[in-house]
Motif scaffolding. Structure first.
Motif, short mmCIF file in Angstrom:
data_model
loop_
_atom_site.label_atom_id
_atom_site.label_comp_id
_atom_site.label_asym_id
_atom_site.label_seq_id
_atom_site.Cartn_x
_atom_site.Cartn_y
_atom_site.Cartn_z
N ALA A 102 106.71 2.30 -0.48
CA ALA A 102 106.12 2.80 -1.72
C ALA A 102 107.19 2.96 -2.79
O ALA A 102 106.96 2.62 -3.97
N ASP A 103 108.36 3.42 -2.43
CA ASP A 103 109.49 3.56 -3.36
C ASP A 103 109.91 2.21 -3.88
O ASP A 103 110.19 2.03 -5.07
N MET A 104 109.97 1.22 -2.99
CA MET A 104 110.39 -0.14 -3.37
C MET A 104 109.33 -0.76 -4.28
O MET A 104 109.65 -1.44 -5.26
N ALA A 105 108.07 -0.52 -3.98
CA ALA A 105 106.99 -1.09 -4.78
C ALA A 105 106.96 -0.40 -6.16
O ALA A 105 106.69 -1.04 -7.19
N GLY A 106 107.26 0.90 -6.18
CA GLY A 106 107.26 1.65 -7.42
C GLY A 106 108.44 1.26 -8.30
O GLY A 106 108.32 1.16 -9.51
N SER A 107 109.58 0.98 -7.73
CA SER A 107 110.77 0.62 -8.51
C SER A 107 110.70 -0.84 -8.93
O SER A 107 111.27 -1.23 -9.92
N ALA A 108 109.99 -1.66 -8.18
CA ALA A 108 109.86 -3.08 -8.51
C ALA A 108 108.79 -3.25 -9.60
O ALA A 108 108.80 -4.21 -10.32
#
Length: 109
Positions: A102-108
């Motif tokens: 979720a963090d990776m998807a949010g930062s991407a």
């Protein structure tokens, strides 16, 4: 005719001899019977001794079975606790991996 007192005395002596013979026969018969009685008593004593030994061994076995049951109960509890810990660890890892995604998807995005 002979002397009746002498004949009576001889008759009594004959009866005494017969009685002595009977006593000797009884004594000879008593000996094997006494021997059999002694053997039977010895066998009974040995059987009682063996029975006491078997009862004692059975008691020890019952104690061992009870101790084994207690140990198995402890093993079961330990396995249940370990299973619960493993499940919690797996769940925690899954939640961490979701959070990373979720963090990776949010930062991407």
């Amino acid at each position: 005719m002979g002397n009746p007192i002498k004949e009576f005395k001889n008759s009594i002596d004959g009866l005494k001899q017969s009685l002595d013979g009977v006593k000797q026969s009884v004594d000879r018969l008593k000996k094997p019977v006494d021997e059999v009685k002694a053997n039977v008593q010895e066998t009974l004593d040995e059987a009682k001794s063996r029975t006491d030994g078997v009862k004692s061994e059975l008691g020890r076995m019952k104690v061992c079975v009870q101790e084994t049951k207690e140990v198995l109960g402890e093993v079961k509890n330990t396995l249940s606790a370990a299973s619960e810990i493993l499940y919690t660890q797996k769940r925690h890892k899954r939640l961490l991996s979701r959070r990373k995604k979720a963090d990776m998807a949010g930062s991407a995005g």
